[in-house]
Write a protein that holds these residues in place. Structure first.
Motif, mmCIF file in Angstrom:
data_model
loop_
_atom_site.group_PDB
_atom_site.id
_atom_site.type_symbol
_atom_site.label_atom_id
_atom_site.label_comp_id
_atom_site.label_asym_id
_atom_site.label_seq_id
_atom_site.Cartn_x
_atom_site.Cartn_y
_atom_site.Cartn_z
ATOM 1 N N THR A 442 24.965 25.750 33.896
ATOM 2 C CA THR A 442 26.211 26.446 34.236
ATOM 3 C C THR A 442 27.400 25.757 33.585
ATOM 4 O O THR A 442 27.408 24.539 33.397
ATOM 5 C CB THR A 442 26.414 26.470 35.761
ATOM 6 O OG1 THR A 442 26.434 25.125 36.249
ATOM 7 C CG2 THR A 442 25.308 27.253 36.434
ATOM 8 N N GLN A 445 34.102 26.080 35.956
ATOM 9 C CA GLN A 445 35.162 27.082 36.012
ATOM 10 C C GLN A 445 36.428 26.539 35.355
ATOM 11 O O GLN A 445 36.757 25.365 35.480
ATOM 12 C CB GLN A 445 35.455 27.446 37.472
ATOM 13 C CG GLN A 445 36.284 28.698 37.651
ATOM 14 C CD GLN A 445 35.486 29.967 37.420
ATOM 15 O OE1 GLN A 445 34.301 29.900 37.154
ATOM 16 N NE2 GLN A 445 36.135 31.102 37.509
ATOM 17 N N ARG A 447 40.570 26.411 34.710
ATOM 18 C CA ARG A 447 41.849 26.590 35.405
ATOM 19 C C ARG A 447 42.904 26.926 34.359
ATOM 20 O O ARG A 447 43.040 26.211 33.363
ATOM 21 C CB ARG A 447 42.227 25.317 36.149
ATOM 22 C CG ARG A 447 43.520 25.439 36.952
ATOM 23 C CD ARG A 447 43.769 24.153 37.714
ATOM 24 N NE ARG A 447 44.958 24.257 38.541
ATOM 25 C CZ ARG A 447 45.890 23.327 38.613
ATOM 26 N NH1 ARG A 447 45.781 22.247 37.878
ATOM 27 N NH2 ARG A 447 46.931 23.471 39.401
ATOM 28 N N ILE A 459 39.359 22.389 31.674
ATOM 29 C CA ILE A 459 37.962 22.502 32.082
ATOM 30 C C ILE A 459 37.448 21.101 32.387
ATOM 31 O O ILE A 459 37.637 20.184 31.577
ATOM 32 C CB ILE A 459 37.117 23.137 30.960
ATOM 33 C CG1 ILE A 459 37.694 24.503 30.577
ATOM 34 C CG2 ILE A 459 35.666 23.278 31.375
ATOM 35 C CD1 ILE A 459 37.166 25.035 29.277
ATOM 36 N N THR A 529 29.568 31.286 28.313
ATOM 37 C CA THR A 529 29.777 32.179 29.445
ATOM 38 C C THR A 529 29.797 33.616 28.933
ATOM 39 O O THR A 529 29.925 33.858 27.733
ATOM 40 C CB THR A 529 31.122 31.912 30.137
ATOM 41 O OG1 THR A 529 32.186 32.263 29.232
ATOM 42 C CG2 THR A 529 31.265 30.460 30.536
ATOM 43 N N ARG A 532 35.071 36.541 30.613
ATOM 44 C CA ARG A 532 35.722 36.449 31.909
ATOM 45 C C ARG A 532 37.109 37.072 31.827
ATOM 46 O O ARG A 532 37.686 37.189 30.745
ATOM 47 C CB ARG A 532 35.831 34.987 32.358
ATOM 48 C CG ARG A 532 34.476 34.320 32.604
ATOM 49 C CD ARG A 532 34.631 32.844 32.925
ATOM 50 N NE ARG A 532 33.351 32.211 33.253
ATOM 51 C CZ ARG A 532 33.204 30.914 33.493
ATOM 52 N NH1 ARG A 532 34.259 30.104 33.449
ATOM 53 N NH2 ARG A 532 32.021 30.417 33.782
ATOM 54 N N CYS A 534 41.156 37.281 33.533
ATOM 55 C CA CYS A 534 42.202 36.716 34.381
ATOM 56 C C CYS A 534 43.443 37.594 34.271
ATOM 57 O O CYS A 534 43.837 37.975 33.167
ATOM 58 C CB CYS A 534 42.549 35.291 33.960
ATOM 59 S SG CYS A 534 41.277 34.100 34.363
ATOM 60 N N ILE A 544 42.935 30.974 38.674
ATOM 61 C CA ILE A 544 41.605 30.514 38.260
ATOM 62 C C ILE A 544 40.765 31.716 37.866
ATOM 63 O O ILE A 544 40.773 32.711 38.551
ATOM 64 C CB ILE A 544 40.924 29.732 39.394
ATOM 65 C CG1 ILE A 544 41.713 28.454 39.688
ATOM 66 C CG2 ILE A 544 39.493 29.387 39.037
ATOM 67 C CD1 ILE A 544 41.161 27.624 40.801
#
Length: 544
Positions: A442, A445, A447, A459, A529, A532, A534, A544
């Motif tokens: 993994t 996450q 920021r 990160i 990943t 994603r 945001c 986040i």
């Protein structure tokens, strides 16, 4: 019926052409008290930009304007920019202009356009810097509505994008002469020091920044006697992706610095889009600045400067120019590069045994189509070092190869400071393996903090992570193999064990959606990943 079909075909072609014309971006025009600039964003299919303008009256057919120019390539900020630094446009003047964008070998024109000068864009002037036996001062003239003046500076080390600098301060009041002045009375600068700095001015509630600038304390006193020594042995090589600048080692050289802009003038005190310090020569006693990302096409121009510190003195070439004529072909490896290809349900990896003196490796690959000489390929990437098993490993976690697909690939290595290439290899997929466990690692996450101008992504750095790559688009889809409008490599952790990607140019507004992807190289493997999302919220500046 035939006539109707012909009519519909002509109508369809007309509509397509109209859509193409409608899709031409509007230029950004900035007018200063002296000079102006016009720019459009770069795209992969844009190959030319022409600007033509005059003041007061409209164009006659085929007339060449007072201000005109052909721009051969994008600058380091990924824009095609026409600049005129001498024009003095007055408030109320009307600029009649047209421009042409060349895409996919077709010209798209917008003409009969008008821009009225209603105000001037503020540009921070070149400051006056004075060095005293103890301390220094930095001064800029006042202009109406300036509210504050700030300087951030380091000595003999570059200033980061959001770094305050060792010497920094904000001035809220002018001095007795009516100027904005920062004064330091403690530091002792010598003739071999370079002051790296950035200036920030608040004016009418807006924030203005300079680029990264530098000031040599001795103003390069030895240029006239030593400049030819640098340029005589200077060697610049341009590859299909990246370029290399080198000079041979000499006794007394303490460091080598390179500054350059692409297709735009490097100013006297500017650090440039491409810049860096080299503190040690390589194994072949060469001082080398290397860039592996920027694509330089024929007729692109580098405006550059080289600075040496030698025997305690600063030596500079001054501003020089290099025009790309063609790309250097890589020499071929004299020995066979043994590689192994493994294909998985999603992704593949290519491993290569480490050979002596290999510094890093680059791989280009495509599926079912042979690689051309200077083609990057659908899949490409850099491998900076061997993994724990002593193997150089390139991994891709997105490609979906099928049985009997053919993977064409080429390997480029840097060995003994030379770029060497294999000839084209190919691999026919005969077996698809189960995904290895390491593919299920993994990624931490991220920021994201949004600033008034730009954003910052942090990160957490974990054991085994070699580097992290960040790709992002704003309000547009980030495709599977796309680098994105904002992208960059984070090679080492910064404060508190965090790795940070910083952008100081993006203007994000509430409601904007940042689509991003993070790629991590850990234990010799590339892990990514999915895309994603945001959303920038008005109520908070970080999310986040």
């Amino acid at each position: 019926m035939i006539r109707l079909r012909n009519f519909l075909s002509v109508l369809l072609i007309f509509l397509i052409q109209s859509l193409w014309v409608y899709g031409i971006p509007d230029p950004t025009i900035k007018v200063y008290r002296k000079g102006f600039e016009v720019s459009i964003p770069h795209s992969k299919i844009t190959t030319g930009f022409n600007f033509n303008a005059k003041v007061v009256s409209k164009f006659h057919p085929f007339e060449r304007g007072t201000f005109s120019g052909d721009i051969i390539g994008p600058d380091g900020n990924n824009h095609w920019t026409y600049k005129n630094l001498n024009a003095e446009l007055q408030l109320g003047d009307k600029l009649y202009y047209s421009f042409t964008i060349r895409r996919n070998n077709r010209d798209f024109v917008k003409h009969d356009l008008i821009y009225e000068v209603t105000s001037y864009e503020y540009r921070i002037p070149t400051p006056t810097i004075k060095v005293h036996p103890r301390g220094f001062e930095v001064l800029i003239p006042h202009e109406e509505a300036i509210e504050s003046f700030k300087i951030d500076a380091n000595i003999d080390s570059e200033i980061g994008q959001f770094e305050n600098g060792i010497y920094s301060g904000t001035i809220y009041e002018r001095d007795d002469s009516g100027c904005w002045k920062y004064v330091n009375e403690d530091v002792e600068l010598t003739s071999s020091n370079i002051l790296f700095y950035r200036i920030t001015v608040s004016k009418n509630g807006r924030i203005f920044f300079t680029n990264r600038l530098h000031y040599a304390v001795n103003n390069y006193e030895m240029i006239s006697t030593r400049q030819s020594d640098i340029t005589h042995n200077l060697n610049i090589k341009v590859y299909r992706k990246g370029f290399r600048v080198s000079i041979p080692y000499e006794d007394g050289i303490e460091y080598f610095r390179f500054d350059a802009n692409l297709n735009s003038e490097l100013k006297e005190y500017e650090c440039g889009t491409f810049s860096g310090f080299i503190y040690t020569p390589d194994k072949n006693n060469q001082w080398i600045y290397l860039n592996l990302e920027q694509i330089l096409k024929p007729n692109y121009t580098l405006s550059y400067r080289i600075i040496l510190r030698k025997n305690g003195q600063l030596i500079s070439t001054g501003i020089r120019y290099y025009t790309v004529t063609n790309h250097k072909s890589h020499s071929f490896l004299g020995t066979k590069m043994i590689s192994r290809v493994s294909v998985y349900p999603k992704g593949f990896k290519i491993t290569m045994k480490q050979q002596q003196d290999i510094e890093y490796l680059w791989l280009d690959a495509s599926v079912n189509s042979e690689l051309k000489e200077h083609e990057c390929g659908t899949y490409s990437g850099c491998v900076n070092g061997p993994d724990e098993n002593g193997l150089f490993t390139y991994s891709n976690l997105h490609a979906k190869l099928k049985l009997h697909n053919i993977l064409y690939y080429r390997i480029i290595v840097r060995k003994n400071s030379q770029l060497l290439s294999t000839r084209n290899h190919y691999y026919t997929v005969k077996k698809i393996r189960a995904n290895p466990a390491i593919y299920r690692v993994t990624i931490p996450q991220a920021r994201i903090i949004v600033h008034p101008k730009g954003f910052r992504v942090t990160i957490p750095s974990k054991e085994g992570i070699e580097y992290i790559w960040f790709d992002a688009n704003v309000n547009s889809e980030l495709k599977e193999h796309e680098c994105g409008t904002f992208s960059g490599c984070i090679n080492r952790p910064r404060e508190k064990g965090l790795r940070a990607y910083v952008n100081s140019d993006a203007h994000l507004s509430p409601g904007d959606i940042l689509q991003y992807r993070i790629i991590v190289r850990t234990n010799g493997q590339l892990i990514s990943t999915s895309v994603r999302y945001c959303t920038v919220r008005k109520s908070q500046k970080e999310f986040i």
